[in-house]
Design a protein around this motif. Structure first.
Motif, PDB file in Angstrom:
ATOM      1  N   ASP A 275      10.422  12.994  -5.073  1.00  0.00           N
ATOM      2  CA  ASP A 275      10.622  12.500  -6.049  1.00  0.00           C
ATOM      3  C   ASP A 275      12.229  12.906  -6.002  1.00  0.00           C
ATOM      4  O   ASP A 275      13.197  12.257  -6.444  1.00  0.00           O
ATOM      5  CB  ASP A 275      10.034  12.301  -7.593  1.00  0.00           C
ATOM      6  N   MET A 276      12.263  14.771  -6.300  1.00  0.00           N
ATOM      7  CA  MET A 276      13.617  14.627  -6.415  1.00  0.00           C
ATOM      8  C   MET A 276      14.290  14.391  -5.515  1.00  0.00           C
ATOM      9  O   MET A 276      15.936  14.035  -5.247  1.00  0.00           O
ATOM     10  CB  MET A 276      13.625  15.930  -6.672  1.00  0.00           C
ATOM     11  N   TYR A 277      13.831  14.717  -4.116  1.00  0.00           N
ATOM     12  CA  TYR A 277      13.956  14.283  -2.368  1.00  0.00           C
ATOM     13  C   TYR A 277      13.888  13.534  -1.603  1.00  0.00           C
ATOM     14  O   TYR A 277      12.698  14.527  -1.111  1.00  0.00           O
ATOM     15  CB  TYR A 277      14.754  15.714  -2.500  1.00  0.00           C
ATOM     16  N   PRO A 278      13.740  12.147  -2.066  1.00  0.00           N
ATOM     17  CA  PRO A 278      12.699  11.331  -0.789  1.00  0.00           C
ATOM     18  C   PRO A 278      13.400  11.478   0.277  1.00  0.00           C
ATOM     19  O   PRO A 278      12.280  11.161   1.176  1.00  0.00           O
ATOM     20  CB  PRO A 278      14.044   9.917  -1.574  1.00  0.00           C
ATOM     21  N   LEU A 279      14.189  12.193   0.499  1.00  0.00           N
ATOM     22  CA  LEU A 279      14.709  11.972   2.119  1.00  0.00           C
ATOM     23  C   LEU A 279      13.195  13.051   3.010  1.00  0.00           C
ATOM     24  O   LEU A 279      13.139  13.316   3.929  1.00  0.00           O
ATOM     25  CB  LEU A 279      16.043  13.287   2.446  1.00  0.00           C
TER      26      LEU A 279
ATOM     27  N   ILE B 276       6.167   9.099  -7.451  1.00  0.00           N
ATOM     28  CA  ILE B 276       7.261   8.906  -6.936  1.00  0.00           C
ATOM     29  C   ILE B 276       7.776   7.602  -7.664  1.00  0.00           C
ATOM     30  O   ILE B 276       6.538   6.711  -7.162  1.00  0.00           O
ATOM     31  CB  ILE B 276       7.085   9.176  -5.815  1.00  0.00           C
ATOM     32  N   ASP B 277       8.851   7.756  -7.694  1.00  0.00           N
ATOM     33  CA  ASP B 277       9.898   6.129  -8.014  1.00  0.00           C
ATOM     34  C   ASP B 277      10.029   5.678  -7.211  1.00  0.00           C
ATOM     35  O   ASP B 277      10.631   6.586  -6.257  1.00  0.00           O
ATOM     36  CB  ASP B 277      11.039   6.025  -8.790  1.00  0.00           C
TER      37      ASP B 277
ATOM     38  N   GLN C  82       0.528  -1.449   0.054  1.00  0.00           N
ATOM     39  CA  GLN C  82      -0.114   0.343   0.135  1.00  0.00           C
ATOM     40  C   GLN C  82       1.292   1.167   0.204  1.00  0.00           C
ATOM     41  O   GLN C  82       0.424   2.100  -0.692  1.00  0.00           O
ATOM     42  CB  GLN C  82      -0.904   0.157   1.040  1.00  0.00           C
ATOM     43  N   LYS C  83       1.915   1.071   0.827  1.00  0.00           N
ATOM     44  CA  LYS C  83       2.619   2.553   0.832  1.00  0.00           C
ATOM     45  C   LYS C  83       3.955   2.175  -0.664  1.00  0.00           C
ATOM     46  O   LYS C  83       3.513   3.439  -1.243  1.00  0.00           O
ATOM     47  CB  LYS C  83       3.989   1.766   1.519  1.00  0.00           C
ATOM     48  N   LEU C  84       3.853   1.483  -2.041  1.00  0.00           N
ATOM     49  CA  LEU C  84       4.396   1.437  -2.726  1.00  0.00           C
ATOM     50  C   LEU C  84       3.113   2.156  -3.806  1.00  0.00           C
ATOM     51  O   LEU C  84       3.690   2.940  -4.432  1.00  0.00           O
ATOM     52  CB  LEU C  84       5.115   0.917  -2.967  1.00  0.00           C
ATOM     53  N   LEU C  85       2.714   1.538  -3.343  1.00  0.00           N
ATOM     54  CA  LEU C  85       0.808   2.127  -4.605  1.00  0.00           C
ATOM     55  C   LEU C  85       1.006   3.665  -4.307  1.00  0.00           C
ATOM     56  O   LEU C  85       1.013   4.599  -5.109  1.00  0.00           O
ATOM     57  CB  LEU C  85       0.063   1.600  -3.945  1.00  0.00           C
ATOM     58  N   TYR C  86       1.070   4.143  -2.148  1.00  0.00           N
ATOM     59  CA  TYR C  86       0.814   5.583  -2.545  1.00  0.00           C
ATOM     60  C   TYR C  86       2.115   6.566  -2.745  1.00  0.00           C
ATOM     61  O   TYR C  86       1.006   7.568  -3.955  1.00  0.00           O
ATOM     62  CB  TYR C  86       0.578   5.930  -1.024  1.00  0.00           C
ATOM     63  N   LEU C  87       3.053   5.819  -3.462  1.00  0.00           N
ATOM     64  CA  LEU C  87       3.990   6.462  -3.781  1.00  0.00           C
ATOM     65  C   LEU C  87       4.174   7.176  -5.108  1.00  0.00           C
ATOM     66  O   LEU C  87       3.932   7.471  -5.849  1.00  0.00           O
ATOM     67  CB  LEU C  87       5.961   6.612  -3.335  1.00  0.00           C
ATOM     68  N   GLN C  88       3.479   6.157  -5.454  1.00  0.00           N
ATOM     69  CA  GLN C  88       3.440   5.423  -7.059  1.00  0.00           C
ATOM     70  C   GLN C  88       2.179   6.612  -7.687  1.00  0.00           C
ATOM     71  O   GLN C  88       2.591   6.951  -9.045  1.00  0.00           O
ATOM     72  CB  GLN C  88       2.820   4.264  -7.654  1.00  0.00           C
TER      73      GLN C  88
ATOM     74  N   SER D  66       2.494  19.076  -7.660  1.00  0.00           N
ATOM     75  CA  SER D  66       3.953  19.713  -7.385  1.00  0.00           C
ATOM     76  C   SER D  66       4.436  19.219  -6.095  1.00  0.00           C
ATOM     77  O   SER D  66       6.203  18.749  -6.512  1.00  0.00           O
ATOM     78  CB  SER D  66       4.183  21.324  -6.600  1.00  0.00           C
ATOM     79  N   ILE D  67       4.096  18.282  -5.648  1.00  0.00           N
ATOM     80  CA  ILE D  67       4.411  17.773  -4.149  1.00  0.00           C
ATOM     81  C   ILE D  67       5.497  16.235  -4.624  1.00  0.00           C
ATOM     82  O   ILE D  67       6.100  16.189  -3.978  1.00  0.00           O
ATOM     83  CB  ILE D  67       3.443  17.004  -2.704  1.00  0.00           C
ATOM     84  N   GLY D  68       4.194  15.511  -5.323  1.00  0.00           N
ATOM     85  CA  GLY D  68       5.006  14.779  -5.408  1.00  0.00           C
ATOM     86  C   GLY D  68       6.805  14.794  -6.789  1.00  0.00           C
ATOM     87  O   GLY D  68       7.529  13.750  -6.477  1.00  0.00           O
TER      88      GLY D  68
END
Length: 275
Positions: free
Chosen positions: A87-91, A45-46, A35-41, A81-83
């Protein structure tokens, strides 16, 4: 857990829930991770890149990620914009963005409607320490007389000693005094984003040696440094020299290619008419 005030809309894949009465199992943990991976997608976000650059994300609950999105969206950032920023700064997924945001709003101070533009132009602001980075940079920049806005807040992520001061020192080495340099920076803040060795020094050399220019003109038009040496400054100077003309830097560089060529033709016609 998300509160009722959180308005982040979940993608359909995440609406599946594990029954609350079920004891946690490895299968449940796998489902939650998926679910977390699907949310990022869903944010474009990669997830593989995010996990590689931010291993702590693996143990971060989905609720924390949703809260982060809600927090950023409450300050006017769109979901797109958030995504892009994350995605640029995953930290950012495991950091607290509120200290730098509060700094921008209260200490810069940046009007709230201008915050999204500032963060979109320089997402690194969200990862910068207020104490060791942002506040010292702000003190130095304001000491120059610069009033920061959504276009210049990106300067706050620059190191004062290693990045900002060397550019001021270089301009002073040309013979400009401190007040003159400060006025140049206020007129053209982009000077502080340029490399001394790769940008400013070659342009000064060309201006003095090839264009036989007067440094006083650079003081009047510091924007000279923001134009490409190879693509604009050299070709336009050579075009003027070829026809025996000379123009002030501002008139030579600020206009479009079409306007410059039209001005060149006009000058040639005027010379013919005077004969």
């Amino acid at each position: 857990m998300l509160t009722s005030s959180c308005r982040v809309q979940l993608p359909p894949q995440l609406l599946l829930k594990i029954p609350p009465s079920a004891p946690p199992t490895a299968k449940d943990g796998g489902l939650l991770f998926r679910q977390k991976l699907l949310y990022l997608q869903s944010l474009n976000i990669d997830p593989h890149k995010a996990l590689r650059l931010n291993p702590s994300l693996r143990s971060t609950p989905l609720s924390s990620l949703l809260s982060l999105e809600h927090s950023l969206s409450s300050f006017g950032l769109s979901r797109t914009s958030i995504g892009r920023i994350i995605d640029m700064y995953p930290l950012l997924l495991t950091s607290d963005p509120l200290p730098p945001i509060n700094f921008l709003l209260q200490e810069v101070p940046l009007p709230l409607p201008r915050l999204p533009l500032s963060l979109s132009r320089c997402p690194r602001l969200l990862l910068s320490s207020v104490t060791t980075q942002l506040r010292p940079a702000l003190r130095f920049l304001t000491s120059l007389g610069l009033v920061l806005n959504s276009h210049t807040t990106l300067l706050l992520v620059s190191n004062v000693e290693n990045t900002l001061k060397p550019k001021i020192s270089f301009l002073q080495s040309l013979g400009f005094d401190e007040p003159e340099v400060n006025r140049m920076v206020v007129r053209s803040p982009g000077l502080l984003t340029l490399s001394v060795e790769n940008n400013m020094r070659p342009k000064v050399k060309f201006f003095l040696e090839e264009m036989e220019g007067d440094l006083k003109e650079l003081k009047r038009f510091p924007q000279y440094f923001s134009f490409s040496l190879e693509k604009k400054i050299k070709p336009r100077h050579r075009a003027l020299v070829e026809h025996g003309f000379k123009l002030p830097l501002s008139k030579m560089l600020k206009v479009s290619d079409g306007e410059f060529n039209a001005r060149l033709i006009e000058m040639r016609l005027q010379r013919v008419q005077r004969r």
